[in-house]
Design a protein around this motif. Structure first.
Motif, PDB file in Angstrom:
ATOM      1  N   GLY A   1       0.792  -1.223   0.000  1.00  0.00           N
ATOM      2  CA  GLY A   1       0.000   0.000   0.000  1.00  0.00           C
ATOM      3  C   GLY A   1       0.823   1.271   0.000  1.00  0.00           C
ATOM      4  N   SER A   2       2.077   1.194   0.486  1.00  0.00           N
ATOM      5  CA  SER A   2       2.940   2.375   0.536  1.00  0.00           C
ATOM      6  C   SER A   2       4.001   2.365  -0.557  1.00  0.00           C
ATOM      7  N   VAL A   3       3.810   1.521  -1.580  1.00  0.00           N
ATOM      8  CA  VAL A   3       4.787   1.369  -2.652  1.00  0.00           C
ATOM      9  C   VAL A   3       4.229   2.016  -3.919  1.00  0.00           C
ATOM     10  N   ASP A   4       5.105   2.649  -4.686  1.00  0.00           N
ATOM     11  CA  ASP A   4       4.647   3.271  -5.929  1.00  0.00           C
ATOM     12  C   ASP A   4       4.247   2.199  -6.939  1.00  0.00           C
ATOM     13  N   LEU A   5       3.505   2.591  -7.971  1.00  0.00           N
ATOM     14  CA  LEU A   5       2.915   1.643  -8.913  1.00  0.00           C
ATOM     15  C   LEU A   5       3.978   0.894  -9.726  1.00  0.00           C
ATOM     16  N   LEU A   6       5.067   1.561 -10.099  1.00  0.00           N
ATOM     17  CA  LEU A   6       6.107   0.893 -10.859  1.00  0.00           C
ATOM     18  C   LEU A   6       6.767  -0.209 -10.037  1.00  0.00           C
ATOM     19  N   THR A   7       7.102   0.104  -8.798  1.00  0.00           N
ATOM     20  CA  THR A   7       7.716  -0.908  -7.926  1.00  0.00           C
ATOM     21  C   THR A   7       6.731  -2.035  -7.650  1.00  0.00           C
ATOM     22  N   GLU A   8       5.469  -1.671  -7.483  1.00  0.00           N
ATOM     23  CA  GLU A   8       4.438  -2.687  -7.272  1.00  0.00           C
ATOM     24  C   GLU A   8       4.397  -3.669  -8.438  1.00  0.00           C
ATOM     25  N   ARG A   9       4.438  -3.155  -9.666  1.00  0.00           N
ATOM     26  CA  ARG A   9       4.396  -4.029 -10.842  1.00  0.00           C
ATOM     27  C   ARG A   9       5.611  -4.945 -10.895  1.00  0.00           C
ATOM     28  N   LEU A  10       6.800  -4.414 -10.582  1.00  0.00           N
ATOM     29  CA  LEU A  10       8.012  -5.226 -10.597  1.00  0.00           C
ATOM     30  C   LEU A  10       7.949  -6.343  -9.556  1.00  0.00           C
ATOM     31  N   ILE A  11       7.422  -6.030  -8.386  1.00  0.00           N
ATOM     32  CA  ILE A  11       7.339  -7.029  -7.319  1.00  0.00           C
ATOM     33  C   ILE A  11       6.354  -8.131  -7.696  1.00  0.00           C
ATOM     34  N   ILE A  12       5.193  -7.744  -8.192  1.00  0.00           N
ATOM     35  CA  ILE A  12       4.170  -8.747  -8.508  1.00  0.00           C
ATOM     36  C   ILE A  12       4.624  -9.650  -9.646  1.00  0.00           C
ATOM     37  N   THR A  13       5.235  -9.072 -10.678  1.00  0.00           N
ATOM     38  CA  THR A  13       5.724  -9.916 -11.783  1.00  0.00           C
ATOM     39  C   THR A  13       6.843 -10.844 -11.317  1.00  0.00           C
ATOM     40  N   SER A  14       7.686 -10.381 -10.387  1.00  0.00           N
ATOM     41  CA  SER A  14       8.733 -11.251  -9.834  1.00  0.00           C
ATOM     42  C   SER A  14       8.124 -12.386  -9.022  1.00  0.00           C
ATOM     43  N   LEU A  15       7.086 -12.061  -8.248  1.00  0.00           N
ATOM     44  CA  LEU A  15       6.404 -13.097  -7.475  1.00  0.00           C
ATOM     45  C   LEU A  15       5.805 -14.154  -8.393  1.00  0.00           C
ATOM     46  N   GLN A  16       5.149 -13.710  -9.442  1.00  0.00           N
ATOM     47  CA  GLN A  16       4.499 -14.664 -10.338  1.00  0.00           C
ATOM     48  C   GLN A  16       5.498 -15.521 -11.095  1.00  0.00           C
ATOM     49  N   SER A  17       6.680 -14.988 -11.384  1.00  0.00           N
ATOM     50  CA  SER A  17       7.683 -15.772 -12.108  1.00  0.00           C
ATOM     51  C   SER A  17       8.470 -16.691 -11.183  1.00  0.00           C
ATOM     52  N   ARG A  18       8.772 -16.250  -9.961  1.00  0.00           N
ATOM     53  CA  ARG A  18       9.571 -17.067  -9.033  1.00  0.00           C
ATOM     54  C   ARG A  18       8.707 -18.058  -8.244  1.00  0.00           C
ATOM     55  N   PHE A  19       7.443 -17.744  -8.030  1.00  0.00           N
ATOM     56  CA  PHE A  19       6.548 -18.626  -7.276  1.00  0.00           C
ATOM     57  C   PHE A  19       5.291 -18.891  -8.106  1.00  0.00           C
ATOM     58  N   PRO A  20       5.434 -19.567  -9.231  1.00  0.00           N
ATOM     59  CA  PRO A  20       4.283 -19.740 -10.135  1.00  0.00           C
ATOM     60  C   PRO A  20       3.185 -20.629  -9.581  1.00  0.00           C
ATOM     61  N   ASP A  21       3.532 -21.557  -8.665  1.00  0.00           N
ATOM     62  CA  ASP A  21       2.536 -22.488  -8.134  1.00  0.00           C
ATOM     63  C   ASP A  21       1.974 -22.052  -6.796  1.00  0.00           C
TER      64      ASP A  21
ATOM     65  N   HIS B   1      -6.487  -2.810  -1.518  1.00  0.00           N
ATOM     66  CA  HIS B   1      -7.096  -1.522  -1.203  1.00  0.00           C
ATOM     67  C   HIS B   1      -7.003  -0.545  -2.359  1.00  0.00           C
ATOM     68  N   ARG B   2      -6.311  -0.953  -3.441  1.00  0.00           N
ATOM     69  CA  ARG B   2      -6.274  -0.112  -4.631  1.00  0.00           C
ATOM     70  C   ARG B   2      -6.386  -0.998  -5.867  1.00  0.00           C
ATOM     71  N   GLY B   3      -7.010  -0.443  -6.888  1.00  0.00           N
ATOM     72  CA  GLY B   3      -7.393  -1.238  -8.039  1.00  0.00           C
ATOM     73  C   GLY B   3      -6.260  -1.743  -8.891  1.00  0.00           C
ATOM     74  N   SER B   4      -5.053  -1.187  -8.746  1.00  0.00           N
ATOM     75  CA  SER B   4      -3.940  -1.603  -9.604  1.00  0.00           C
ATOM     76  C   SER B   4      -3.564  -3.064  -9.398  1.00  0.00           C
ATOM     77  N   VAL B   5      -3.873  -3.613  -8.237  1.00  0.00           N
ATOM     78  CA  VAL B   5      -3.520  -4.999  -7.949  1.00  0.00           C
ATOM     79  C   VAL B   5      -4.453  -5.966  -8.668  1.00  0.00           C
ATOM     80  N   LEU B   6      -5.693  -5.541  -8.939  1.00  0.00           N
ATOM     81  CA  LEU B   6      -6.727  -6.456  -9.421  1.00  0.00           C
ATOM     82  C   LEU B   6      -6.362  -7.090 -10.758  1.00  0.00           C
TER      83      LEU B   6
END
Length: 573
Positions: A531-551, A559-564
């Motif tokens: 929630g306290s992270v900017d949108l660019l960093t948020e995107r980098l973190i989520i894409t890293s999570l999805q690639s490193r922990f795919p299962d 609390h904000r729509g960018s995650v949806l």
């Protein structure tokens, strides 16, 4: 070398309520009898050598003054050379014996500190929420884990050294003095008859005042912790000056109570330090007269002077010994108060027969049916008839206005709150029958409010787990923190302030997310961790999570729509 009292403090569940501080000490002595016997031999042997050295010096002086050697020697043996050689041998033996008790009794103090802290961690991690909120807050636990453990650990080592010194060195010294001149010894010791009742009175004061000071320190720590965590609210409400004034008042109260403890200790030192001066006055008046009358040799007078000085050691230690003993017992009592407290039943494993606690690996991770929950004393239900299903590898987003129970639902799914109605099944098993330890093996919860310890980055990531340095850097890269900490001089050893105060809000949140990823969880419950992270960093973190922990299965309270857009499904609350 194993730590002390491991059979009592290392077993699961609370320590028996019948176990007292003195009982725990007796168990430690019994379970590690061999270590303590070796340490006692080292201390008593050191005392014997310390008493023997002045006697040897006495014989050297008497031989130099022409007195006959007190023992038979074969013809041609030089008594002076023999005495000097024996004196050197005593000094070497003293060093060896001192090393023996330092590596046994001295090390036991350090081992006990580690054991007590580990026992506190296990007990604290299983305390019910009510106990953590009402009696054992973070400030109180911090005070117990640092100050009280520091005082209590001496009882298992250094205090015993002082006790042996007091008993054996004092007894041996008095015996050697009686051997030289019984009348002079009796007159010198008469000056010490008033010590026992005065010491008892000061000891009782020491115990009571130390316990009160520790309680005051725990309350001060608790208030300081709250002040650190409410900095933003203080700025908005402009109440920081009021809070600072209250903390200053509490600090002053603690200062006065701690000063009273130190004053009592000073009284010990003064009383017990001045007592040998009275004995010296007897020696330099009555003792000199007896030497002039030929009733006491010059060597004997010098030896008596050394013994009175040697006797000052046990007498001086008596003040610190009583103070350490009383403070240690008071601190150990506070530690046992935590260890005696029964843990929450949900932390005990297993709650059902072992054959039923084996969690399955089916496609359905969570299945929730007609879930209802309300907080005690609250108005209305937070969750009312909530039902859904979460499958393996799915990313489900929870969306809804503030107060609709998103965070509460995550706590329920994590097994941290069991007072609900309806059904929650985790991999086909009723969540109510699974202990928290079973759930922790699979599942990680990242709360919205980041909590960090005043420790290094590595310590905050590891907690009580093990991981390589490469694995720690890997999770930091996933949350986009690796470059931040690599630029610091100490890297993973960089110390963090209380609550991670030297980090930004976004860095604190990401570090807590990295901590959850260290355990490679199969299911992650995220309560708006970015929630306290900017949108660019948020995107980098989520894409890293999805690639490193795919299962990995993810339930994200957003609390904000960018995650949806990164989630496979969205559920409204």
């Amino acid at each position: 070398m194993k730590p002390l009292h491991d059979r009592t403090l290392r077993r699961p569940g609370p320590v028996p309520a019948s176990l007292t501080a003195r009982g725990l000490l007796r168990q430690a002595l019994d379970q590690h009898r061999g270590i303590y016997v070796l340490g006692a031999v080292g201390v008593i042997g050191t005392n014997a050598v310390e008493v023997g050295i002045p006697k040897c010096v006495q014989w050297v002086l008497e031989v130099l003054l022409g007195h006959p050697f007190p023992f038979y020697l074969p013809h041609g043996w030089d008594p002076l050379a023999i005495l000097v050689g024996f004196l050197v041998l005593l000094m070497v033996l003293q060093a060896m014996l001192r090393y023996l008790w330092r590596t046994t009794l001295g090390q036991e103090s350090h081992h006990s500190s580690a054991t007590l802290k580990a026992a506190l961690w296990r007990s604290a991690s299983k305390l019910p929420r009510e106990a953590l909120l009402e009696r054992f807050g973070s400030g109180t636990m911090m005070s117990i884990a640092t100050s009280d453990v520091g005082s209590a650990r001496n009882l298992f080592g250094w205090t015993l050294v002082g006790l042996l010194d007091l008993c054996f060195l004092g007894l041996m010294t008095v015996s050697a003095m009686l051997w030289i001149d019984p009348l002079l010894t009796a007159c010198a010791l008469c000056t010490l008859l008033g010590l026992p009742p005065l010491t008892k009175r000061l000891a009782d004061q020491e115990y009571d005042r130390h316990f009160e000071a520790q309680e005051s320190l725990a309350e001060l720590n608790e208030r300081c912790h709250r002040a650190v965590t409410t900095q933003r609210l203080q700025r908005v409400s402009k109440t920081s000056s009021v809070l600072t004034s209250r903390l200053s008042d509490m600090a002053e109260v603690y200062r006065r109570k701690r000063l009273s403890v130190l004053t009592t200790m000073l009284h010990f030192v003064l009383v017990l330090g001045l007592s040998p001066l009275l004995a010296y006055s007897v020696l330099f008046t009555f003792g000199l007269w007896r030497a002039q009358q030929g009733l006491l040799s010059i060597g004997g007078f010098v030896a008596m002077q050394s013994y009175i000085l040697l006797l000052q050691g046990p007498l001086g230690e008596l003040g610190y010994l009583v103070a350490d003993w009383q403070q240690g017992l008071a601190s150990l009592r506070r530690i046992l108060e935590v260890l005696h407290h029964p843990g929450d039943r949900v932390f005990e494993a297993p709650l059902v027969p072992v054959s039923r606690t084996t969690v399955g690996q089916g496609p359905t991770v969570f299945e929730v049916e007609a879930l209802r929950f309300s907080y005690p004393g609250g108005v209305g239900e937070i969750l009312s008839g909530c039902s859904f299903r979460l499958d393996e590898g799915e990313w489900l987003a929870l969306r809804g206005p503030v107060g609709r129970g998103k965070s509460t639902l995550l706590w329920l799914l994590a097994g941290l709150e069991r007072r609900y109605r309806g059904s929650i099944y985790y991999r086909g098993q009723d969540l109510a029958t699974l202990s928290t330890s079973v759930l922790r093996a699979d599942l990680a919860l990242v709360p919205q409010r980041a909590f960090l310890f005043a420790a290094s980055v590595a310590a905050n990531l590891l907690l009580d787990r093990r991981a390589s340095e490469a694995e720690l850097w890997e999770v930091l890269r996933i949350v986009q923190l690796a470059e931040d900490f690599q630029s610091l001089p100490h890297g993973l050893d960089t110390p963090l302030g209380e609550q991670g105060i030297n980090l930004s809000g976004g860095q604190r949140q990401r570090l807590c997310l990295a901590r959850a990823l260290v355990g490679k969880p199969k299911v992650v419950l995220l309560d708006d961790p970015l929630g306290s992270v900017d949108l660019l960093t948020e995107r980098l973190i989520i894409t890293s999570l999805q690639s490193r922990f795919p299962d990995t299965t993810v339930l994200w309270a957003a609390h904000r729509g960018s995650v949806l857009r990164y989630c496979s499904r969205v559920m409204e609350l």
